[in-house]
Design a protein around this motif. Structure first.
Motif, PDB file in Angstrom:
ATOM      1  N   LEU A 113      51.520  40.966  30.146  1.00  9.32           N
ATOM      2  CA  LEU A 113      50.574  42.081  30.154  1.00  9.32           C
ATOM      3  C   LEU A 113      49.233  41.630  30.702  1.00  9.32           C
ATOM      4  N   PRO A 114      48.648  42.408  31.622  1.00  4.37           N
ATOM      5  CA  PRO A 114      47.360  41.983  32.213  1.00  4.37           C
ATOM      6  C   PRO A 114      46.243  42.072  31.179  1.00  4.37           C
ATOM      7  N   ARG A 115      45.344  41.162  31.275  1.00  5.08           N
ATOM      8  CA  ARG A 115      44.165  41.147  30.407  1.00  5.08           C
ATOM      9  C   ARG A 115      42.951  41.462  31.289  1.00  5.08           C
ATOM     10  N   TRP A 116      42.399  42.685  31.147  1.00  2.00           N
ATOM     11  CA  TRP A 116      41.258  43.048  31.967  1.00  2.00           C
ATOM     12  C   TRP A 116      39.984  42.607  31.281  1.00  2.00           C
ATOM     13  N   THR A 117      39.716  41.324  31.389  1.00  3.19           N
ATOM     14  CA  THR A 117      38.485  40.777  30.825  1.00  3.19           C
ATOM     15  C   THR A 117      37.430  40.730  31.922  1.00  3.19           C
ATOM     16  N   THR A 118      36.249  40.313  31.574  1.00  3.19           N
ATOM     17  CA  THR A 118      35.170  40.258  32.577  1.00  3.19           C
ATOM     18  C   THR A 118      35.465  39.209  33.638  1.00  3.19           C
ATOM     19  N   THR A 119      36.032  38.072  33.262  1.00  3.58           N
ATOM     20  CA  THR A 119      36.314  37.042  34.268  1.00  3.58           C
ATOM     21  C   THR A 119      37.417  37.521  35.206  1.00  3.58           C
TER      22      THR A 119
END
Length: 114
Positions: A88-94
């Protein structure tokens, strides 16, 4: 003499109006009290006699008449398993930063080729 008579008449008129206002106030008070006392003393109407209804047997669970009870449905099972947590993609700031950077690099290469 006329001044003494005038003062006497004025005193009588003041006394008369005081007695008149007191009489009106007492009349209103007794009218209100009579209304409350007559309502409280009035005989209450007797409740209407009703036939005693047949007592129904006590049920533990209500049953609707004329409707067949369907068997309980099984819990739904998903068609396939969920993807692994690592997928699952993690849409974090980085991640957003690197995604934008990759797009900018691709755009720069595309512009240079053309």
């Amino acid at each position: 003499m006329p001044t003494l008579l005038g003062i006497f008449v004025i005193v009588l008129m003041i006394a008369y109006w005081q007695w008149t206002l007191a009489g009106i106030a007492l009349w209103i008070f007794f009218r209100i009290m009579w209304r409350h006392v007559s309502k409280a003393a009035a005989p209450h109407p007797k409740p209407k006699q009703q036939r005693a209804l047949k007592p129904e047997p006590v049920r533990t669970k209500p049953v609707r008449e004329g409707v067949l009870q369907s068997p309980p449905r099984p819990k739904p099972v998903p068609a396939r398993e969920l993807p692994a947590q690592d997928y699952l993609p993690r849409w974090t700031t980085t991640r957003r930063f690197y995604t934008n950077r990759e797009h900018d690099d691709w755009q720069r290469l595309f512009d240079n080729v053309a």
